[in-house]
Design a protein around this motif. Structure first.
Motif, PDB file in Angstrom:
ATOM      1  N   PRO A  95       0.715  -1.266  -0.059  1.00  0.00           N
ATOM      2  CA  PRO A  95       0.050  -0.041   0.083  1.00  0.00           C
ATOM      3  C   PRO A  95       0.699   1.208   0.012  1.00  0.00           C
ATOM      4  N   TYR A  96       0.217   2.387  -0.630  1.00  0.00           N
ATOM      5  CA  TYR A  96       0.921   3.640  -0.627  1.00  0.00           C
ATOM      6  C   TYR A  96      -0.361   4.424  -0.741  1.00  0.00           C
ATOM      7  N   VAL A  97      -0.313   5.707  -0.388  1.00  0.00           N
ATOM      8  CA  VAL A  97      -1.267   6.815  -0.346  1.00  0.00           C
ATOM      9  C   VAL A  97      -0.913   8.141  -1.189  1.00  0.00           C
ATOM     10  N   LYS A  98      -2.113   8.491  -1.960  1.00  0.00           N
ATOM     11  CA  LYS A  98      -1.918   9.676  -2.751  1.00  0.00           C
ATOM     12  C   LYS A  98      -2.641  10.636  -2.162  1.00  0.00           C
TER      13      LYS A  98
ATOM     14  N   CYS B  21      -5.220  18.508  -1.937  1.00  0.00           N
ATOM     15  CA  CYS B  21      -6.165  19.468  -1.342  1.00  0.00           C
ATOM     16  C   CYS B  21      -6.591  20.009  -2.168  1.00  0.00           C
ATOM     17  N   GLY B  22      -8.150  19.748  -2.701  1.00  0.00           N
ATOM     18  CA  GLY B  22      -8.895  20.173  -3.784  1.00  0.00           C
ATOM     19  C   GLY B  22      -8.150  19.476  -5.010  1.00  0.00           C
ATOM     20  N   SER B  23      -7.695  20.717  -6.065  1.00  0.00           N
ATOM     21  CA  SER B  23      -7.313  19.927  -7.265  1.00  0.00           C
ATOM     22  C   SER B  23      -5.857  20.115  -7.103  1.00  0.00           C
ATOM     23  N   SER B  24      -5.130  20.369  -6.030  1.00  0.00           N
ATOM     24  CA  SER B  24      -3.478  20.335  -5.856  1.00  0.00           C
ATOM     25  C   SER B  24      -3.324  19.092  -5.390  1.00  0.00           C
ATOM     26  N   PHE B  25      -2.205  18.546  -6.267  1.00  0.00           N
ATOM     27  CA  PHE B  25      -1.820  16.952  -6.119  1.00  0.00           C
ATOM     28  C   PHE B  25      -0.660  17.265  -5.119  1.00  0.00           C
ATOM     29  N   GLY B  26      -0.663  16.802  -3.903  1.00  0.00           N
ATOM     30  CA  GLY B  26       0.508  16.888  -3.037  1.00  0.00           C
ATOM     31  C   GLY B  26       1.659  15.957  -3.151  1.00  0.00           C
ATOM     32  N   GLY B  27       1.222  14.713  -3.815  1.00  0.00           N
ATOM     33  CA  GLY B  27       2.378  13.790  -4.013  1.00  0.00           C
ATOM     34  C   GLY B  27       1.862  12.182  -3.507  1.00  0.00           C
ATOM     35  N   GLN B  28       2.900  11.425  -3.190  1.00  0.00           N
ATOM     36  CA  GLN B  28       2.479  10.027  -2.762  1.00  0.00           C
ATOM     37  C   GLN B  28       3.375   9.660  -1.804  1.00  0.00           C
ATOM     38  N   THR B  29       3.069   8.545  -0.779  1.00  0.00           N
ATOM     39  CA  THR B  29       3.780   8.046   0.112  1.00  0.00           C
ATOM     40  C   THR B  29       4.714   6.972  -0.712  1.00  0.00           C
ATOM     41  N   GLU B  30       5.652   6.489   0.338  1.00  0.00           N
ATOM     42  CA  GLU B  30       6.245   5.389  -0.113  1.00  0.00           C
ATOM     43  C   GLU B  30       5.626   4.276   0.120  1.00  0.00           C
ATOM     44  N   PHE B  31       5.587   3.091  -0.514  1.00  0.00           N
ATOM     45  CA  PHE B  31       4.802   1.933  -0.505  1.00  0.00           C
ATOM     46  C   PHE B  31       5.586   0.943   0.412  1.00  0.00           C
ATOM     47  N   HIS B  32       4.822   0.098   0.863  1.00  0.00           N
ATOM     48  CA  HIS B  32       5.209  -1.089   1.853  1.00  0.00           C
ATOM     49  C   HIS B  32       5.060  -2.538   1.398  1.00  0.00           C
ATOM     50  N   LYS B  33       5.846  -3.299   1.246  1.00  0.00           N
ATOM     51  CA  LYS B  33       5.750  -4.481   0.508  1.00  0.00           C
ATOM     52  C   LYS B  33       4.949  -5.426   1.453  1.00  0.00           C
ATOM     53  N   ASP B  34       4.022  -5.873   1.089  1.00  0.00           N
ATOM     54  CA  ASP B  34       3.113  -7.191   1.736  1.00  0.00           C
ATOM     55  C   ASP B  34       2.899  -6.818   3.115  1.00  0.00           C
ATOM     56  N   ASN B  35       2.094  -5.447   3.324  1.00  0.00           N
ATOM     57  CA  ASN B  35       1.981  -4.996   4.668  1.00  0.00           C
ATOM     58  C   ASN B  35       0.383  -4.514   4.597  1.00  0.00           C
ATOM     59  N   ASN B  36      -0.132  -5.378   5.393  1.00  0.00           N
ATOM     60  CA  ASN B  36      -1.681  -4.743   5.509  1.00  0.00           C
ATOM     61  C   ASN B  36      -1.982  -3.737   6.787  1.00  0.00           C
TER      62      ASN B  36
ATOM     63  N   LEU C  47      -7.430  11.728   0.383  1.00  0.00           N
ATOM     64  CA  LEU C  47      -6.405  10.521   0.518  1.00  0.00           C
ATOM     65  C   LEU C  47      -7.012   9.369  -0.331  1.00  0.00           C
ATOM     66  N   GLU C  48      -6.072   8.598  -1.270  1.00  0.00           N
ATOM     67  CA  GLU C  48      -6.439   7.367  -1.940  1.00  0.00           C
ATOM     68  C   GLU C  48      -5.376   6.441  -1.397  1.00  0.00           C
ATOM     69  N   VAL C  49      -5.887   5.169  -0.898  1.00  0.00           N
ATOM     70  CA  VAL C  49      -5.004   4.290  -0.651  1.00  0.00           C
ATOM     71  C   VAL C  49      -4.815   3.118  -2.026  1.00  0.00           C
ATOM     72  N   TRP C  50      -3.721   3.050  -2.243  1.00  0.00           N
ATOM     73  CA  TRP C  50      -3.499   2.148  -3.540  1.00  0.00           C
ATOM     74  C   TRP C  50      -2.702   0.968  -3.253  1.00  0.00           C
ATOM     75  N   ASP C  51      -2.831  -0.096  -4.018  1.00  0.00           N
ATOM     76  CA  ASP C  51      -1.911  -1.220  -3.949  1.00  0.00           C
ATOM     77  C   ASP C  51      -0.793  -0.946  -5.063  1.00  0.00           C
ATOM     78  N   LYS C  52       0.168  -1.301  -5.093  1.00  0.00           N
ATOM     79  CA  LYS C  52       1.306  -1.136  -5.870  1.00  0.00           C
ATOM     80  C   LYS C  52       1.075  -2.006  -7.081  1.00  0.00           C
ATOM     81  N   ASP C  53       0.299  -3.266  -6.917  1.00  0.00           N
ATOM     82  CA  ASP C  53       0.195  -4.057  -7.779  1.00  0.00           C
ATOM     83  C   ASP C  53      -1.149  -4.005  -8.450  1.00  0.00           C
ATOM     84  N   LEU C  54      -2.053  -3.318  -7.883  1.00  0.00           N
ATOM     85  CA  LEU C  54      -3.410  -3.107  -8.314  1.00  0.00           C
ATOM     86  C   LEU C  54      -4.294  -1.720  -8.102  1.00  0.00           C
ATOM     87  N   GLY C  55      -5.358  -1.778  -8.536  1.00  0.00           N
ATOM     88  CA  GLY C  55      -6.095  -0.229  -8.665  1.00  0.00           C
ATOM     89  C   GLY C  55      -6.245  -0.044  -6.984  1.00  0.00           C
TER      90      GLY C  55
END
Ligand SMILES: [Ca+2]
Length: 102
Positions: free
Chosen positions: A49-52, A55-70, A91-99
């Motif tokens: 998982p990682y997070v994008k 704030c409004g339409s301003s994209f702040g970036g994304q976190t690092e991802f953590h391998k195989d970690n729930n 905030l959106e939580v994504w899987d590096k492998d999936l949507g």
């Protein structure tokens, strides 16, 4: 005398903070993000998982991802120097492998 001087400093700081909140925009910092019990993919694999962050339409970036970690705790910080009071923090939580997760 020193006590009064310090109190004046505190009052000044509070007034400055109030004026910041009352203005048309303010700086927002997002940090200390974590998640628990994230699900993996349909095949039973743990998420990467990682997070994008927006704030409004301003994209702040994304976190690092953590391998195989729930149960991830992300160290990334996001600064939005010009957030408006009516804008949503998203905030959106994504899987590096999936949507994205729902
Ligand atoms: Ca995985």
């Amino acid at each position: 005398m020193a006590v009064f001087y310090d109190l004046r400093l505190v009052s000044l700081a509070v007034l400055m903070l109030v004026s910041q909140l009352d203005s048309a925009s303010a700086a927002v910092r997002v940090f200390g993000l974590y998640a628990r019990d994230l699900t993996g993919d349909p095949f039973g694999n743990f998420p990467d998982p990682y997070v994008k962050v927006w704030c409004g339409s301003s994209f702040g970036g994304q976190t690092e991802f953590h391998k195989d970690n729930n149960r991830p705790t992300w160290s990334a910080q996001f600064n939005f120097p010009d957030c408006k009071p009516y804008e949503n923090l998203e905030l959106e939580v994504w899987d590096k492998d999936l949507g994205p997760y729902s």
